[in-house]
Design a protein around this motif. Structure first.
Motif, PDB file in Angstrom:
ATOM      1  N   ASP A 177      22.325  25.854  58.171  1.00 18.58           N
ATOM      2  CA  ASP A 177      22.052  25.743  56.736  1.00 18.58           C
ATOM      3  C   ASP A 177      20.822  26.545  56.312  1.00 18.58           C
ATOM      4  OD1 ASP A 177      22.774  24.869  54.212  1.00 18.58           O
ATOM      5  OD2 ASP A 177      21.398  23.167  54.272  1.00 18.58           O
ATOM      6  N   TYR A 178      20.664  27.734  56.881  1.00 25.67           N
ATOM      7  CA  TYR A 178      19.632  28.661  56.429  1.00 25.67           C
ATOM      8  C   TYR A 178      20.144  29.436  55.215  1.00 25.67           C
ATOM      9  CZ  TYR A 178      16.477  28.486  60.527  1.00 25.67           C
ATOM     10  OH  TYR A 178      15.572  28.123  61.493  1.00 25.67           O
ATOM     11  N   GLU A 179      19.236  29.755  54.318  1.00 25.01           N
ATOM     12  CA  GLU A 179      19.539  30.680  53.222  1.00 25.01           C
ATOM     13  C   GLU A 179      19.017  32.058  53.607  1.00 25.01           C
ATOM     14  OE1 GLU A 179      18.214  31.610  48.574  1.00 25.01           O
ATOM     15  OE2 GLU A 179      17.681  29.709  49.533  1.00 25.01           O
ATOM     16  N   MET A 195      16.014  23.467  52.496  1.00 20.09           N
ATOM     17  CA  MET A 195      16.732  24.547  53.179  1.00 20.09           C
ATOM     18  C   MET A 195      15.745  25.604  53.665  1.00 20.09           C
ATOM     19  SD  MET A 195      19.644  27.170  51.687  1.00 20.09           S
ATOM     20  CE  MET A 195      20.974  25.990  51.708  1.00 20.09           C
ATOM     21  N   ARG A 234      25.289  29.694  58.449  1.00 23.28           N
ATOM     22  CA  ARG A 234      26.420  28.770  58.508  1.00 23.28           C
ATOM     23  C   ARG A 234      26.132  27.573  59.403  1.00 23.28           C
ATOM     24  NH1 ARG A 234      29.085  33.626  59.123  1.00 23.28           N
ATOM     25  NH2 ARG A 234      29.225  33.268  61.374  1.00 23.28           N
ATOM     26  N   LYS A 261      24.644  31.179  51.660  1.00 27.50           N
ATOM     27  CA  LYS A 261      23.872  31.466  50.448  1.00 27.50           C
ATOM     28  C   LYS A 261      23.005  32.694  50.684  1.00 27.50           C
ATOM     29  CE  LYS A 261      20.745  29.550  46.992  1.00 27.50           C
ATOM     30  NZ  LYS A 261      19.940  28.397  46.530  1.00 27.50           N
TER      31      LYS A 261
END
Length: 282
Positions: free
Chosen positions: A29-31, A1, A26, A78
């Protein structure tokens, strides 16, 4: 990620950056690593007589930080909150390495005139010291993503490394990108044939197909900054992509950064990629 670092100072500008980061969290899929830099004096941190006061200050800051991050648009992303006692922006590079940051996303309202000459903007300072790409969000959050970009390039050997990283980034997020070469009067002026030859040599050295020559727009203007900003308006670009050497604040007085000028003056997002010293290039 992949991980996006968002500096938070509780301003509307930092919320604009947070909303933009949430979209990419979103969609790709980056945190998000949200960091708040505490402004505690060294005396307060080291004086045992102020321990209770320091603990209280830290607790209040933590509560305010958590409240700021309690947003509906972050529910399905996240988010890792971090409180740091940093006083200068050079220290952020330590955090980038510790947290394996891929991208910094921050808000800014820019700086002009005397303020720009003396202290600049926070975004300008982060760009100057950051070894990872910095995306600066201006007046509005881009919570629907970016569609069209212009990449202002000088097509020198120094820009080959950043060009490859920029191409990878744009391909990953599906960003339509138009490269531009800005031709200005003076000693840097090139004829049309010289410009095309410069660009062709660049693509050849970058191991890319010279067919991309047709994807480059050649702009003539009185300054590079004017050429970039005027073309961005005519192209209806969502974002400007640039490279920077990250010169020190002292050297800026004598050889200022065009990237920092654009970041301070335009009202659309700008992302900068650092040109690494030759000793650090692969």
């Amino acid at each position: 990620m992949k991980r996006i670092l968002v500096p938070v100072d509780f301003s509307i500008q930092s919320e604009n950056a947070l909303k933009t980061a949430a979209y990419y969290g979103r969609t790709f899929d980056y945190e998000i690593v949200a960091v708040h830099m505490l402004e505690l004096s060294t005396a307060m941190m080291n004086n045992s007589n102020t321990t209770k006061e320091t603990v209280l200050y830290l607790k209040l800051a933590e509560n305010k930080f958590n409240e700021f991050l309690d947003k509906d648009y972050l529910k399905d992303v996240k988010v890792t909150p971090i409180l740091k006692h940093y006083k200068v922006f050079t220290e952020l590079n330590t955090l980038y390495n510790e947290e394996k940051i891929d991208l910094v996303m921050m808000g800014s309202k820019g700086a002009t005139g005397f303020k720009e000459f003396l202290i600049g903007s926070n975004a300008q300072k982060v760009i100057r010291h950051s070894n990872v790409p910095v995306l600066v969000i201006k007046d509005e959050p881009l919570d629907h993503g970016f569609k069209k970009a212009i990449f202002a390039c000088d097509f020198t050997d120094d820009s080959i490394g950043p060009y490859k990283r920029i191409k990878e980034f744009c391909d990953f997020i599906g960003l339509q990108t138009k490269m531009i070469y800005v031709n200005t009067p003076g000693k840097s002026f090139l004829s049309s044939a010289e410009m095309r030859n410069t660009v062709k040599n660049f693509f050849d050295k970058a191991n890319n197909n010279s067919d991309h020559l047709e994807d480059v727009s050649y702009i003539s203007d009185y300054t590079i900054e004017a050429g970039i900003t005027n073309y961005a308006k005519s192209y209806d670009a969502d974002i400007i992509i640039m490279t920077t050497h990250g010169r020190s604040s002292f050297s800026q007085i004598f050889d200022h950064s065009i990237t920092e000028d654009v970041v301070n003056h335009v009202n659309i997002p700008v992302i900068s990629f650092k040109i690494l010293p030759k000793s650090e290039r692969k």
